[in-house]
Enzyme design. Structure first.
Site, PDB file in Angstrom:
ATOM      1  N   THR A 103      13.648  -5.789-151.122  1.00 37.90           N
ATOM      2  CA  THR A 103      12.607  -4.584-151.201  1.00 37.90           C
ATOM      3  C   THR A 103      11.780  -5.028-152.747  1.00 37.90           C
ATOM      4  OG1 THR A 103      14.525  -3.145-152.070  1.00 37.90           O
ATOM      5  CG2 THR A 103      13.630  -3.273-149.538  1.00 37.90           C
ATOM      6  N   THR A 124      18.360  -7.566-149.541  1.00 35.10           N
ATOM      7  CA  THR A 124      19.498  -6.870-149.042  1.00 35.10           C
ATOM      8  C   THR A 124      19.805  -6.443-147.809  1.00 35.10           C
ATOM      9  OG1 THR A 124      19.174  -5.459-151.204  1.00 35.10           O
ATOM     10  CG2 THR A 124      20.158  -4.223-149.407  1.00 35.10           C
TER      11      THR A 124
HETATM   12  N1  ASP Z   1      17.558  -7.127-155.005  1.00 35.41           N
HETATM   13  C1  ASP Z   1      17.059  -7.006-153.421  1.00 35.41           C
HETATM   14  C2  ASP Z   1      15.995  -7.901-153.310  1.00 35.41           C
HETATM   15  O1  ASP Z   1      14.908  -7.635-153.479  1.00 35.41           O
HETATM   16  C3  ASP Z   1      16.751  -5.755-153.051  1.00 35.41           C
HETATM   17  C4  ASP Z   1      16.689  -5.273-151.854  1.00 35.41           C
HETATM   18  O2  ASP Z   1      16.319  -5.826-150.979  1.00 35.41           O
HETATM   19  O3  ASP Z   1      16.535  -3.932-151.525  1.00 35.41           O
HETATM   20  O4  ASP Z   1      16.279  -9.116-152.557  1.00 35.41           O
END
Ligand code: ASP
Length: 383
Positions: A141, A59
């Site tokens: 994340t 993200t």
């Molecule tokens: N779906 C994303 C990922 O893990 C979520 C994020 O980065 O917060 O790539």
């Protein structure tokens, strides 16, 4: 006083750099499929430390057509040069080399990716003539805690690796990525970050990777270690530390130089009426180790017992963790299964992979999970 001019000059070099300039200390030929941009060269500021940023997607590199979209954006779109260019202050505190290691949603990051990432970071940071003060990994994340844990148990020197992400895409009205990235680099160049292994930095908090988990699917305040807490934080982009550098008591480290592939280890999620034949199926499908995300403190159903016993009889280690994600599965003497202690299922899976990849015996594998806690509480580890 930090010079904004120095930062601006370095940034212009970065922005105009060809995508395949060499990164200091890292021979590109040894890491295929890795592209580089670099702030090195004549405008390199020798009074500043050097940080290697390895971008993997997520993200923090996410983009949407709407600035109000925090849920349906596309992760892993924006490149490392743009991530750095969005935070000019970075170049006032550090020279930055950027590696576009991947650009994925973190659910698509594989164990093989992370092994390669660790080899690259160890190569860049840990050789005696390395110019890097630390490394920063930008990451989605969702699986950030897994990559951070792997980097923590495979880092071979005392320099910091800081793993950072964001809960809102770069296009959001109140994007958290740029501030988090500045905080991550700030932590990476702080001399007091040394000797703490891999650190997770988001939302003004610094957590030790070994203990830190993602706790909320949506909110900015998501990473933390519910029992062990944070090791520090940032106020006005200045790090403070609650404790001097310390090593998590239960942490084991693993060599990676000779590892080229990692064995499959599957996690089976326990619940009322779960089908324990999944254990057998996973092994038939190639799993060399099993982690059970057990109920409560790692309880097993009676129905699972014969499948677990059969796996162990075949030489397949079965680690019992807890689907509660927080708390401990306590080792007990004479058990055929291995107690995960304070490692949650995803971290148990990784530790088991690295124990198997290093050809640990069943007893050595057991000891890597149980021995420290077993010796502390006076019973358990049979390794
Ligand atoms: N779906 C994303 C990922 O893990 C979520 C994020 O980065 O917060 O790539």
């Amino acid at each position: 006083m930090r010079s904004f001019l120095a930062g601006a000059l370095c940034l212009s070099v970065l922005a105009s750099a060809a995508p395949t300039l060499s990164v200091r200390d890292v021979p590109q030929t040894e890491f295929l499929n890795v592209t580089y941009s670099s702030s090195s060269g004549s405008l390199h500021n020798s009074s500043l430390p050097n940080v290697l940023i390895l971008a993997t997607g997520g993200t923090i590199a996410g983009s949407s057509t709407s600035s109000e979209d925090d849920t349906h954006y596309q992760a892993g779109v924006i490149g490392v040069a743009a991530l750095v260019a969005a935070v000019p202050d970075l170049l006032n505190i550090s020279n930055i080399d950027g590696v576009q290691f991947a650009n994925k949603n973190s659910g698509d990051i594989t164990s093989a990716d992370v092994l390669q990432l660790s080899k690259l970071i160890n190569y860049a940071l840990c050789r005696s003539h390395s110019n890097y003060t630390g490394a920063v990994v930008t990451h989605g994340t969702d699986t950030l805690e897994e990559t951070a844990f792997t980097l923590d148990i495979t880092l071979s020197c005392s320099k910091p690796i800081v793993i950072v992400g964001a809960m809102r895409p770069a296009t959001a009205t109140s994007a958290d990525g740029p501030g988090n990235l500045l905080e991550a680099v700030t932590v990476a160049v702080d001399p007091r970050a040394k000797g703490r292994g891999a650190l997770i930095v988001l939302n003004d908090r610094i957590g030790q990777a070994w203990y830190t988990i993602k706790r909320n699917a949506n909110t900015l305040e998501t990473f933390g270690a519910p029992e062990q807490g944070f090791v520090g934080g940032l106020l006005s982009y200045t790090p403070f530390w609650y404790y001097p550098a310390t090593r998590p008591t239960f942490k084991q480290t693993f060599k990676i130089a000779a590892i080229n592939t990692l064995p499959a280890v599957e996690i089976i999620y326990a619940h009322e009426s779960y089908n324990p034949k999944l254990i057998k199926d996973a092994i038939s499908d190639g799993a060399q180790g099993i982690v059970i995300a057990g109920t409560g403190a790692g309880d097993e159903s009676l129905a699972a017992e014969p499948y677990i016993a059969a796996a162990v009889a075949q030489g397949v280690p079965v680690v019992i963790s807890t689907k509660i994600n927080v708390g401990c599965v306590v080792p007990s003497a004479g058990s055929d299964t291995i107690a995960a202690g304070f490692l949650n299922p995803v971290k148990s899976r990784i530790q088991l992979q690295y124990a198997l990849a290093n050809n640990y015996s069943m007893n050595a594998t057991r000891a890597s999970f149980e021995q420290v806690l077993g010796s502390m509480i006076g019973y358990g580890a049979s390794g």
